[in-house]
Design a protein around this motif. Structure first.
Motif, PDB file in Angstrom:
ATOM      1  N   HIS A  13      32.340  -1.642  -5.049  1.00 40.27           N
ATOM      2  CA  HIS A  13      33.566  -1.011  -5.543  1.00 40.27           C
ATOM      3  C   HIS A  13      33.301   0.385  -6.106  1.00 40.27           C
ATOM      4  O   HIS A  13      34.037   1.332  -5.805  1.00 40.27           O
ATOM      5  N   ALA A  14      32.263   0.541  -6.910  1.00 43.93           N
ATOM      6  CA  ALA A  14      31.976   1.848  -7.506  1.00 43.93           C
ATOM      7  C   ALA A  14      31.671   2.883  -6.429  1.00 43.93           C
ATOM      8  O   ALA A  14      32.119   4.033  -6.493  1.00 43.93           O
ATOM      9  N   ARG A  15      30.905   2.470  -5.422  1.00 46.68           N
ATOM     10  CA  ARG A  15      30.591   3.389  -4.326  1.00 46.68           C
ATOM     11  C   ARG A  15      31.840   3.742  -3.543  1.00 46.68           C
ATOM     12  O   ARG A  15      32.033   4.896  -3.129  1.00 46.68           O
ATOM     13  N   ALA A  16      32.707   2.754  -3.329  1.00 46.85           N
ATOM     14  CA  ALA A  16      33.962   3.007  -2.618  1.00 46.85           C
ATOM     15  C   ALA A  16      34.829   4.005  -3.385  1.00 46.85           C
ATOM     16  O   ALA A  16      35.435   4.907  -2.792  1.00 46.85           O
ATOM     17  N   GLN A  17      34.893   3.856  -4.686  1.00 44.39           N
ATOM     18  CA  GLN A  17      35.662   4.800  -5.496  1.00 44.39           C
ATOM     19  C   GLN A  17      35.115   6.215  -5.353  1.00 44.39           C
ATOM     20  O   GLN A  17      35.869   7.188  -5.247  1.00 44.39           O
ATOM     21  N   HIS A  18      33.802   6.342  -5.350  1.00 42.54           N
ATOM     22  CA  HIS A  18      33.158   7.651  -5.250  1.00 42.54           C
ATOM     23  C   HIS A  18      33.397   8.290  -3.885  1.00 42.54           C
ATOM     24  O   HIS A  18      33.747   9.482  -3.798  1.00 42.54           O
ATOM     25  N   GLU A  71       9.468   8.544  15.917  1.00 37.95           N
ATOM     26  CA  GLU A  71      10.321   8.708  17.105  1.00 37.95           C
ATOM     27  C   GLU A  71      11.795   8.370  16.835  1.00 37.95           C
ATOM     28  O   GLU A  71      12.607   8.337  17.775  1.00 37.95           O
ATOM     29  N   THR A  72      12.169   8.150  15.565  1.00 38.64           N
ATOM     30  CA  THR A  72      13.567   7.832  15.255  1.00 38.64           C
ATOM     31  C   THR A  72      14.448   9.031  15.560  1.00 38.64           C
ATOM     32  O   THR A  72      14.215  10.142  15.059  1.00 38.64           O
ATOM     33  N   ARG A  73      15.461   8.812  16.379  1.00 40.39           N
ATOM     34  CA  ARG A  73      16.361   9.891  16.800  1.00 40.39           C
ATOM     35  C   ARG A  73      17.611   9.960  15.928  1.00 40.39           C
ATOM     36  O   ARG A  73      18.070  11.034  15.580  1.00 40.39           O
ATOM     37  N   LEU A  74      18.176   8.807  15.574  1.00 40.74           N
ATOM     38  CA  LEU A  74      19.436   8.821  14.826  1.00 40.74           C
ATOM     39  C   LEU A  74      19.609   7.531  14.042  1.00 40.74           C
ATOM     40  O   LEU A  74      18.995   6.505  14.341  1.00 40.74           O
ATOM     41  N   ILE A  75      20.472   7.617  13.034  1.00 42.09           N
ATOM     42  CA  ILE A  75      20.950   6.461  12.273  1.00 42.09           C
ATOM     43  C   ILE A  75      22.450   6.370  12.504  1.00 42.09           C
ATOM     44  O   ILE A  75      23.178   7.353  12.343  1.00 42.09           O
ATOM     45  N   PHE A  76      22.911   5.178  12.877  1.00 42.09           N
ATOM     46  CA  PHE A  76      24.307   4.962  13.254  1.00 42.09           C
ATOM     47  C   PHE A  76      24.924   3.954  12.287  1.00 42.09           C
ATOM     48  O   PHE A  76      24.460   2.813  12.195  1.00 42.09           O
ATOM     49  N   ILE A  77      25.959   4.376  11.559  1.00 40.10           N
ATOM     50  CA  ILE A  77      26.586   3.512  10.561  1.00 40.10           C
ATOM     51  C   ILE A  77      28.106   3.595  10.658  1.00 40.10           C
ATOM     52  O   ILE A  77      28.655   4.485  11.309  1.00 40.10           O
ATOM     53  N   GLU A  78      28.767   2.666  10.006  1.00 41.34           N
ATOM     54  CA  GLU A  78      30.192   2.747   9.701  1.00 41.34           C
ATOM     55  C   GLU A  78      30.323   2.968   8.199  1.00 41.34           C
ATOM     56  O   GLU A  78      29.542   2.410   7.425  1.00 41.34           O
ATOM     57  N   VAL A  79      31.309   3.767   7.775  1.00 41.15           N
ATOM     58  CA  VAL A  79      31.490   3.987   6.336  1.00 41.15           C
ATOM     59  C   VAL A  79      31.807   2.661   5.662  1.00 41.15           C
ATOM     60  O   VAL A  79      31.231   2.299   4.637  1.00 41.15           O
ATOM     61  N   VAL A  80      32.754   1.932   6.239  1.00 41.36           N
ATOM     62  CA  VAL A  80      33.083   0.574   5.796  1.00 41.36           C
ATOM     63  C   VAL A  80      32.838  -0.333   6.983  1.00 41.36           C
ATOM     64  O   VAL A  80      33.373  -0.114   8.075  1.00 41.36           O
ATOM     65  N   GLN A 110      41.260   5.828  -1.619  1.00 40.76           N
ATOM     66  CA  GLN A 110      41.841   5.439  -0.333  1.00 40.76           C
ATOM     67  C   GLN A 110      41.013   4.270   0.225  1.00 40.76           C
ATOM     68  O   GLN A 110      40.033   4.472   0.931  1.00 40.76           O
ATOM     69  N   PHE A 111      41.433   3.048  -0.089  1.00 39.84           N
ATOM     70  CA  PHE A 111      40.597   1.884   0.207  1.00 39.84           C
ATOM     71  C   PHE A 111      40.929   1.201   1.532  1.00 39.84           C
ATOM     72  O   PHE A 111      40.434   0.111   1.808  1.00 39.84           O
ATOM     73  N   CYS A 112      41.774   1.813   2.343  1.00 38.64           N
ATOM     74  CA  CYS A 112      42.058   1.370   3.716  1.00 38.64           C
ATOM     75  C   CYS A 112      43.004   0.167   3.768  1.00 38.64           C
ATOM     76  O   CYS A 112      43.393  -0.395   2.748  1.00 38.64           O
ATOM     77  N   ASN A 113      43.334  -0.210   4.984  1.00 32.12           N
ATOM     78  CA  ASN A 113      44.322  -1.279   5.211  1.00 32.12           C
ATOM     79  C   ASN A 113      43.673  -2.590   5.645  1.00 32.12           C
ATOM     80  O   ASN A 113      44.357  -3.513   6.051  1.00 32.12           O
ATOM     81  N   MET A 114      42.339  -2.668   5.546  1.00 32.05           N
ATOM     82  CA  MET A 114      41.635  -3.851   6.015  1.00 32.05           C
ATOM     83  C   MET A 114      41.281  -4.768   4.849  1.00 32.05           C
ATOM     84  O   MET A 114      40.755  -4.322   3.833  1.00 32.05           O
ATOM     85  N   VAL A 115      41.571  -6.055   5.016  1.00 34.78           N
ATOM     86  CA  VAL A 115      41.243  -7.077   4.030  1.00 34.78           C
ATOM     87  C   VAL A 115      40.532  -8.203   4.768  1.00 34.78           C
ATOM     88  O   VAL A 115      40.990  -8.641   5.828  1.00 34.78           O
ATOM     89  N   SER A 116      39.425  -8.663   4.233  1.00 38.37           N
ATOM     90  CA  SER A 116      38.762  -9.843   4.784  1.00 38.37           C
ATOM     91  C   SER A 116      38.760 -10.949   3.741  1.00 38.37           C
ATOM     92  O   SER A 116      38.735 -10.677   2.540  1.00 38.37           O
ATOM     93  N   PHE A 117      38.825 -12.186   4.212  1.00 37.06           N
ATOM     94  CA  PHE A 117      38.821 -13.320   3.283  1.00 37.06           C
ATOM     95  C   PHE A 117      38.242 -14.537   3.980  1.00 37.06           C
ATOM     96  O   PHE A 117      38.127 -14.573   5.208  1.00 37.06           O
ATOM     97  N   TYR A 130      37.854  -6.704  -0.499  1.00 36.79           N
ATOM     98  CA  TYR A 130      38.668  -5.492  -0.379  1.00 36.79           C
ATOM     99  C   TYR A 130      38.031  -4.431  -1.270  1.00 36.79           C
ATOM    100  O   TYR A 130      37.843  -4.651  -2.473  1.00 36.79           O
ATOM    101  N   PRO A 131      37.654  -3.285  -0.732  1.00 39.10           N
ATOM    102  CA  PRO A 131      36.916  -2.290  -1.520  1.00 39.10           C
ATOM    103  C   PRO A 131      37.664  -1.799  -2.757  1.00 39.10           C
ATOM    104  O   PRO A 131      37.026  -1.286  -3.691  1.00 39.10           O
ATOM    105  N   GLY A 132      38.980  -1.945  -2.778  1.00 39.54           N
ATOM    106  CA  GLY A 132      39.752  -1.494  -3.919  1.00 39.54           C
ATOM    107  C   GLY A 132      39.734  -2.446  -5.096  1.00 39.54           C
ATOM    108  O   GLY A 132      40.203  -2.097  -6.191  1.00 39.54           O
ATOM    109  N   ARG A 133      39.214  -3.649  -4.915  1.00 37.64           N
ATOM    110  CA  ARG A 133      39.158  -4.632  -5.996  1.00 37.64           C
ATOM    111  C   ARG A 133      37.864  -4.470  -6.799  1.00 37.64           C
ATOM    112  O   ARG A 133      36.797  -4.190  -6.251  1.00 37.64           O
TER     113      ARG A 133
END
Length: 395
Positions: A294-299, A145-154, A304-311, A285-288
């Motif tokens: 990181h490898a998946r982000a590059q692919h 009965e699964t209708r959808l999968i909902f994700i964010e890329v990052v 284009q690793f975005c403007n978001m940084v978490s620490f 940061y996906p660009g690091r």
């Protein structure tokens, strides 16, 4: 005295002009007049394009939708909603029914998580949260009965990168819709339709509009029937956007690519600066190269690793309070995408509804911050962070 009723009549036409405005006119009218009932029928039947009632559509919303359609390679004109969560609601409530099952990424935006865990179950829609980087776990969570999968890329705010390619293949194999929130990454980094997504969502409030003075959302579906269902639900539920917000969003979209590139460049510099500071225990940061995806982000993101940084700071809530007080010139605010850099503390904002144990499992301590990097001079920005970290941690 003669009553001049004509002085109270609405104008039936705009003044004629041989030239045209450079800026899109703002159209605040709620009501649109048709010549005859037959003409109105033809508009509702789709034989004529025309506006009727602003809840059902207006010129400024269509202008914005078409701009984002081009950015996203959307096959049909998307639906602009009054907020990003309006777009999420159009999908989760407009395309599901009691007895359905929905799978969500386990690190979605806090309000999306709340809708998944509280509102959908209340309506008889079962939900499961799964790591979007683990295709095998997603496969195991699927039900008939699964209708959808909902994700964010990052993901928000831990910046993990979804296994988009594998999930798209899984959804196609099992006949499940893949819904992608592209707010963080934006079409500057990735166009989910090109990778097999069925539905794309945006909070225009963030990077696309980019000035913290607009609240809007956007959703578009690959399939025309689904796209029409989203539009009908948005109209029925009153998710319609303000013409003024749409007008402002169009202005923001004109400079989107320039703002994105500048902010992204500064984000990479800030991530490297934070990583070298005593008192900072983790930088995401996906660009690091030290990012787990990181490898998946590059692919997926093609550089284009975005403007978001978490620490994460070493310390507790007192350390977090000291940091925001010392970050002179930066806004501590539960949002992102402004022209200025903003600091967000998930434990006290987007993910405050989660228990401390649940936040810890997702990697969000009291010292965890998300940074939406803006357009400041990058050297000055890094200096602010160096000084604030030192003041908060005593390093």
């Amino acid at each position: 005295m003669k009553n001049d009723a004509g002085s109270l009549m609405r104008p039936d036409a705009l003044p004629e002009s041989a030239s045209r405005p450079v800026v899109t006119p703002l159209s605040p009218s709620v009501v649109y007049a048709s010549d005859t009932p037959d003409m109105l029928d033809r508009q509702y039947d789709g034989d004529l394009h025309g506006y009727t009632y602003a809840r059902e559509g207006h010129p400024n919303a269509d202008v914005v939708a078409k701009r984002i359609d081009r950015l996203e390679n959307a096959p049909h004109m998307g639906v602009v909603t009054a907020s990003g969560m309006g777009a999420v609601s159009a999908v989760l409530l407009g395309l599901t029914q009691a007895g359905d099952h929905v799978i969500g990424g386990n690190q979605l935006y806090g309000r999306s998580l709340r809708m998944m865990t509280e509102d959908l179950p209340r309506l008889g829609i079962a939900t499961t949260l799964v790591d979007p980087g683990d295709v095998a776990a997603m496969r195991a969570a699927l039900r008939p009965e699964t209708r959808l999968i909902f994700i964010e890329v990052v993901s928000n705010p831990t910046l993990r990168v979804a296994e988009l390619e594998g999930l798209a293949a899984l959804c196609k194999e099992r006949g499940v819709l893949l819904v992608v929130d592209n707010t963080f990454t934006t079409p500057r980094a990735i166009r989910p339709f090109d990778w097999g997504a069925d539905i794309v969502i945006h909070s225009l409030t963030k990077l696309l509009a980019g000035h913290s003075d607009v609240m809007l959302g956007y959703v578009a579906a690959r399939d025309r029937v689904l796209n029409d269902r989203l539009r009908v639900f948005a109209v029925t539920a009153g998710l319609n956007p303000s013409p003024f917000d749409c007008w402002l969003a169009e202005r923001g979209l004109l400079s989107f690519d320039l703002r994105y590139d500048r902010a992204q460049s500064s984000a990479a510099q800030l991530a490297d600066t934070l990583a070298a500071l005593p008192g900072v225990t983790r930088v995401i940061y996906p660009g690091r190269a030290d990012h787990p995806d990181h490898a998946r982000a590059q692919h997926l993101l093609d550089g284009q690793f975005c403007n978001m940084v978490s620490f994460e700071l070493a310390g507790d809530r007192a350390t977090a309070n000291a940091f925001t007080k010392a970050a002179d010139g930066l806004s501590f605010a539960p949002t992102l995408g402004d022209v200025g850099t903003t600091l967000s503390h998930p434990a006290s904002s987007s993910h405050r509804a989660l228990t401390p144990e649940r936040r810890a499992a997702l990697g969000m301590s009291e010292g965890f911050f998300r940074v939406s990097v803006g357009l400041e001079d990058p050297e000055a920005l890094c200096r602010i962070f160096r000084d604030a970290v030192a003041a908060a941690t005593g390093t």
